[in-house]
Design a protein around this motif. Sequence first.
Motif, PDB file in Angstrom:
ATOM      1  N   TRP A 168      10.917  21.334   6.577  1.00 56.28           N
ATOM      2  CA  TRP A 168      10.123  21.433   5.364  1.00 56.28           C
ATOM      3  C   TRP A 168      10.668  20.473   4.302  1.00 56.28           C
ATOM      4  O   TRP A 168       9.925  19.744   3.666  1.00 56.28           O
ATOM      5  N   GLY A 169      11.987  20.479   4.117  1.00 56.35           N
ATOM      6  CA  GLY A 169      12.608  19.571   3.149  1.00 56.35           C
ATOM      7  C   GLY A 169      12.374  18.116   3.513  1.00 56.35           C
ATOM      8  O   GLY A 169      12.072  17.289   2.652  1.00 56.35           O
ATOM      9  N   MET A 170      12.494  17.804   4.808  1.00 58.72           N
ATOM     10  CA  MET A 170      12.251  16.432   5.256  1.00 58.72           C
ATOM     11  C   MET A 170      10.812  16.013   4.966  1.00 58.72           C
ATOM     12  O   MET A 170      10.568  14.914   4.458  1.00 58.72           O
ATOM     13  N   ALA A 171       9.857  16.881   5.281  1.00 60.29           N
ATOM     14  CA  ALA A 171       8.449  16.550   5.055  1.00 60.29           C
ATOM     15  C   ALA A 171       8.178  16.297   3.581  1.00 60.29           C
ATOM     16  O   ALA A 171       7.487  15.344   3.211  1.00 60.29           O
ATOM     17  N   TYR A 172       8.733  17.146   2.727  1.00 62.20           N
ATOM     18  CA  TYR A 172       8.539  17.014   1.285  1.00 62.20           C
ATOM     19  C   TYR A 172       9.114  15.691   0.761  1.00 62.20           C
ATOM     20  O   TYR A 172       8.443  14.941   0.063  1.00 62.20           O
ATOM     21  N   VAL A 173      10.354  15.418   1.135  1.00 62.38           N
ATOM     22  CA  VAL A 173      11.014  14.203   0.634  1.00 62.38           C
ATOM     23  C   VAL A 173      10.365  12.951   1.211  1.00 62.38           C
ATOM     24  O   VAL A 173      10.206  11.951   0.504  1.00 62.38           O
ATOM     25  N   LEU A 174       9.965  12.985   2.471  1.00 58.45           N
ATOM     26  CA  LEU A 174       9.270  11.832   3.059  1.00 58.45           C
ATOM     27  C   LEU A 174       7.990  11.519   2.289  1.00 58.45           C
ATOM     28  O   LEU A 174       7.683  10.349   2.022  1.00 58.45           O
ATOM     29  N   ALA A 175       7.253  12.551   1.901  1.00 57.48           N
ATOM     30  CA  ALA A 175       6.022  12.337   1.121  1.00 57.48           C
ATOM     31  C   ALA A 175       6.342  11.757  -0.248  1.00 57.48           C
ATOM     32  O   ALA A 175       5.635  10.865  -0.742  1.00 57.48           O
ATOM     33  N   ARG A 176       7.409  12.224  -0.894  1.00 58.60           N
ATOM     34  CA  ARG A 176       7.790  11.675  -2.204  1.00 58.60           C
ATOM     35  C   ARG A 176       8.254  10.221  -2.071  1.00 58.60           C
ATOM     36  O   ARG A 176       7.916   9.377  -2.894  1.00 58.60           O
ATOM     37  N   LEU A 177       9.011   9.931  -1.019  1.00 60.64           N
ATOM     38  CA  LEU A 177       9.432   8.545  -0.778  1.00 60.64           C
ATOM     39  C   LEU A 177       8.224   7.646  -0.509  1.00 60.64           C
ATOM     40  O   LEU A 177       8.166   6.516  -0.991  1.00 60.64           O
ATOM     41  N   ALA A 178       7.278   8.159   0.250  1.00 60.55           N
ATOM     42  CA  ALA A 178       6.060   7.390   0.542  1.00 60.55           C
ATOM     43  C   ALA A 178       5.315   7.080  -0.750  1.00 60.55           C
ATOM     44  O   ALA A 178       4.832   5.963  -0.956  1.00 60.55           O
ATOM     45  N   ASP A 236      14.436   4.705  -9.165  1.00 59.85           N
ATOM     46  CA  ASP A 236      15.237   4.355  -7.998  1.00 59.85           C
ATOM     47  C   ASP A 236      15.056   5.407  -6.911  1.00 59.85           C
ATOM     48  O   ASP A 236      15.068   6.602  -7.180  1.00 59.85           O
ATOM     49  N   SER A 237      14.876   4.980  -5.685  1.00 62.02           N
ATOM     50  CA  SER A 237      14.652   5.908  -4.572  1.00 62.02           C
ATOM     51  C   SER A 237      15.939   6.303  -3.869  1.00 62.02           C
ATOM     52  O   SER A 237      15.900   7.082  -2.920  1.00 62.02           O
ATOM     53  N   THR A 238      17.073   5.812  -4.332  1.00 63.42           N
ATOM     54  CA  THR A 238      18.339   6.071  -3.650  1.00 63.42           C
ATOM     55  C   THR A 238      18.614   7.563  -3.504  1.00 63.42           C
ATOM     56  O   THR A 238      18.998   8.030  -2.429  1.00 63.42           O
ATOM     57  N   LEU A 239      18.397   8.321  -4.573  1.00 69.17           N
ATOM     58  CA  LEU A 239      18.683   9.748  -4.504  1.00 69.17           C
ATOM     59  C   LEU A 239      17.723  10.470  -3.553  1.00 69.17           C
ATOM     60  O   LEU A 239      18.104  11.438  -2.901  1.00 69.17           O
ATOM     61  N   TRP A 240      16.469   9.995  -3.466  1.00 72.01           N
ATOM     62  CA  TRP A 240      15.532  10.579  -2.502  1.00 72.01           C
ATOM     63  C   TRP A 240      16.016  10.319  -1.074  1.00 72.01           C
ATOM     64  O   TRP A 240      15.923  11.190  -0.211  1.00 72.01           O
ATOM     65  N   LYS A 267       6.539   6.877  -3.838  1.00 72.80           N
ATOM     66  CA  LYS A 267       7.282   5.865  -4.598  1.00 72.80           C
ATOM     67  C   LYS A 267       7.124   4.481  -3.962  1.00 72.80           C
ATOM     68  O   LYS A 267       6.987   3.489  -4.657  1.00 72.80           O
ATOM     69  N   THR A 268       7.145   4.433  -2.640  1.00 76.65           N
ATOM     70  CA  THR A 268       7.021   3.169  -1.922  1.00 76.65           C
ATOM     71  C   THR A 268       5.637   2.565  -2.117  1.00 76.65           C
ATOM     72  O   THR A 268       5.490   1.357  -2.298  1.00 76.65           O
ATOM     73  N   SER A 269       4.605   3.409  -2.120  1.00 70.65           N
ATOM     74  CA  SER A 269       3.251   2.883  -2.306  1.00 70.65           C
ATOM     75  C   SER A 269       3.069   2.332  -3.717  1.00 70.65           C
ATOM     76  O   SER A 269       2.321   1.379  -3.920  1.00 70.65           O
ATOM     77  N   TYR A 270       3.759   2.907  -4.702  1.00 64.07           N
ATOM     78  CA  TYR A 270       3.683   2.382  -6.069  1.00 64.07           C
ATOM     79  C   TYR A 270       4.231   0.964  -6.155  1.00 64.07           C
ATOM     80  O   TYR A 270       3.844   0.199  -7.027  1.00 64.07           O
ATOM     81  N   ARG A 271       5.142   0.647  -5.233  1.00 64.80           N
ATOM     82  CA  ARG A 271       5.705  -0.715  -5.189  1.00 64.80           C
ATOM     83  C   ARG A 271       4.892  -1.624  -4.270  1.00 64.80           C
ATOM     84  O   ARG A 271       5.321  -2.727  -3.951  1.00 64.80           O
ATOM     85  N   ASP A 321       2.921  -0.737   4.222  1.00 68.80           N
ATOM     86  CA  ASP A 321       3.288  -0.444   5.614  1.00 68.80           C
ATOM     87  C   ASP A 321       4.378   0.628   5.677  1.00 68.80           C
ATOM     88  O   ASP A 321       4.288   1.566   6.470  1.00 68.80           O
ATOM     89  N   MET A 322       5.384   0.482   4.825  1.00 67.41           N
ATOM     90  CA  MET A 322       6.471   1.466   4.793  1.00 67.41           C
ATOM     91  C   MET A 322       5.952   2.809   4.294  1.00 67.41           C
ATOM     92  O   MET A 322       6.291   3.865   4.843  1.00 67.41           O
ATOM     93  N   ALA A 323       5.108   2.800   3.269  1.00 66.01           N
ATOM     94  CA  ALA A 323       4.547   4.047   2.748  1.00 66.01           C
ATOM     95  C   ALA A 323       3.749   4.761   3.828  1.00 66.01           C
ATOM     96  O   ALA A 323       3.848   5.993   3.982  1.00 66.01           O
ATOM     97  N   THR A 324       2.982   4.005   4.601  1.00 67.14           N
ATOM     98  CA  THR A 324       2.188   4.602   5.680  1.00 67.14           C
ATOM     99  C   THR A 324       3.094   5.263   6.710  1.00 67.14           C
ATOM    100  O   THR A 324       2.844   6.397   7.129  1.00 67.14           O
ATOM    101  N   GLU A 325       4.166   4.590   7.106  1.00 63.05           N
ATOM    102  CA  GLU A 325       5.105   5.169   8.073  1.00 63.05           C
ATOM    103  C   GLU A 325       5.706   6.472   7.547  1.00 63.05           C
ATOM    104  O   GLU A 325       5.806   7.461   8.282  1.00 63.05           O
TER     105      GLU A 325
END
Length: 129
Positions: A35-45, A17-21, A47-51, A55-59
């Motif tokens: 720095w924290g934003m960049a890190y978490v955005l990459a982790r969210l991307a 689940d990406s809710t906590l991210w 997780k999103t690409s795995y699904r 388009d969302m992962a690219t953003e």
Amino acid sequence: ALGTVVYLEYGSALTSDSTLWHDSLALYRELDDKWGMAYVLARLAEKTSYRAEFDMATELYLESLQLTELLGQPYQLVWPLLHLGRIAARQAQFREGERQLHKGLRVSRELNYRIGITGALYYLGEISL
């Protein structure tokens, strides 16, 4: 607040689940921790690409890259670039995929970052098949 962010990120690593991210990202934005934003955005991307939400992962990857470039963290540019290349290739945008992968390869070579070089060459070979 930092303890909350660490807890949220650790908890997110244990679940699909990406809710906590997203909660972590909101806290980093509130703290204006780029720095924290960049890190978490990459982790969210990631997780999103795995699904297969490419388009969302690219953003998310692009936003992460903007922050990383702003912070002057070249090592942190490599994997988002490589993942952007793979996402483009999965969407049959092979020229864009190659462009991103070559950019990641160039940065990796400039840094003598062998894992990045290996990853870039592997992914370039993967999309050329």
